[in-house]
Design a protein around this motif. Sequence first.
Motif, short mmCIF file in Angstrom:
data_model
loop_
_atom_site.label_atom_id
_atom_site.label_comp_id
_atom_site.label_asym_id
_atom_site.label_seq_id
_atom_site.Cartn_x
_atom_site.Cartn_y
_atom_site.Cartn_z
N THR A 90 0.82 -1.21 0.00
CA THR A 90 0.00 0.00 0.00
C THR A 90 0.85 1.27 0.00
O THR A 90 0.64 2.19 -0.80
CB THR A 90 -0.94 0.02 1.22
OG1 THR A 90 -1.76 -1.16 1.19
CG2 THR A 90 -1.82 1.25 1.23
N HIS A 91 1.84 1.32 0.89
CA HIS A 91 2.58 2.57 1.11
C HIS A 91 3.84 2.70 0.26
O HIS A 91 4.19 3.81 -0.14
CB HIS A 91 2.94 2.69 2.60
CG HIS A 91 1.75 2.68 3.50
ND1 HIS A 91 0.83 3.69 3.52
CD2 HIS A 91 1.32 1.75 4.40
CE1 HIS A 91 -0.12 3.41 4.40
NE2 HIS A 91 0.15 2.23 4.95
N VAL A 95 1.52 3.79 -3.89
CA VAL A 95 1.55 5.26 -3.91
C VAL A 95 2.43 5.78 -5.06
O VAL A 95 1.97 6.57 -5.89
CB VAL A 95 2.01 5.82 -2.55
CG1 VAL A 95 2.25 7.32 -2.64
CG2 VAL A 95 0.96 5.53 -1.48
N CYS A 98 0.97 4.82 -8.59
CA CYS A 98 -0.18 5.65 -9.00
C CYS A 98 0.29 7.01 -9.51
O CYS A 98 -0.25 7.53 -10.50
CB CYS A 98 -1.14 5.83 -7.82
SG CYS A 98 -2.13 4.35 -7.47
#
Length: 439
Positions: A90-91, A95, A98
């Motif tokens: 996720t991090h 990030v 995206c």
Amino acid sequence: MPMKLYAHPDNYKTKKALICAKYAGLEIETPKGGAADQTGRVPVLETEQGCIFSSAAIARYISRINRCTALYGQNLLEGGMIDSWVEFCTHELEVPLCAWVLPVQGVFPEVPEATKCAKEDVKSAMTVLNNHLLANTYMVGHTITLADVSLFCALLDGMSLVLDDAFRKPFGNVMRWFTLCLAQPEFKAVVGDVKLCGGGAAGAAKADKKEAKPTTQEEKLKQEDKPKTVKPKSEPKPKGEAKQDKKEKEQDETKKDEKPAVDPVKKKKAVIKEGGKRGVEIEGAADMGGLQFFCTSVDEPEGDIELLLESVKAMNEKSDPTDEERKGGSGHVGKMVFSAGIDQLAMVAYVAEEKQAECSCQEWLEKVLSLFGGKLVSSSKDYCQGVIATDSNKNIFPLKIRESLILEANNFLRKKGLFPEDNGDDDDEMVFGDDDFPS
């Protein structure tokens, strides 16, 4: 009644939930236009008991529904490791990806400085994954888990749009893992064929390496005037000498490939020693957790069915409390023991005499063998032996299938009330697996 997932159908986060659902054997509908028509928050999973929102929460929920799939790991430690990789995904990966991918998709204008930083961050995250996958087939354990699904889906758009040949080249382990995931039927059913990004920087790099063609007559003459280097021709060897050299070379290569012969006496001794130590560990686990049966794996037999039988017998030997180094002592505990080799996965099931009325040794082993078309080698009331052959065409590899078979063996016992049930009331439940007892 199938669950309903309201989400953007082309979003990689939606695919994450759908892949997990395929593994869990769940039926999930994705209503057409559902995401576009909603003004609230998406994605949302609608169940009979209520709704769950956020892609991470949905994926975790689906992964935990069917424990047989082990999408959330075999034990508490693996569950924690999966959470670690999901957070990393996720991090550290999603990030920056995206920030790099969304401008290419036209979601928002590109900010060159942000894209430059994103590329470096993605490269750093890919390096971490590549190093981890050097010695691991999957992110956690020996089967697909939520960690693999999350990371695979996060990389999907990047692999198709921006991660070109030149960028992917240093990350061979990641690409091997990505291809392996893509080959799984559950992934294939959701994402279909993935066309990797092949142009961009990769094409430019190749073009730079090519020698520029002369454009003017003067440049052509200059190139023609350059002295050409001619390699001296080596004199051919006589036929007899050449054949001898070739033969010696082949013999040297054969010697390199040959493994040193294993002393069978030493090998058997190592097998029995490992089995004796594991027997003490099983005895302790059984006494501590009140277990009547236990499933585990050993390394020394290396898939040899006869050596595995010797290992299990060493586990069941009566233990002498006065010995400096205790061995065995778990003859009262029923067990199924696995050993992975290159050519096959060997299995030995054992049921103590006092438990044979409650559990048939042969029925237990045959149930586990049936998952991958295994073969029952020998059978008796107390000991049964079986093997599952490696089959690359069917994606059957001993190390890959071992953990799922341990789960299946435990599930068989649960149905008979011979293994502790998971009621979900205690976070500190004891789940014993192979990793809890390192050799």
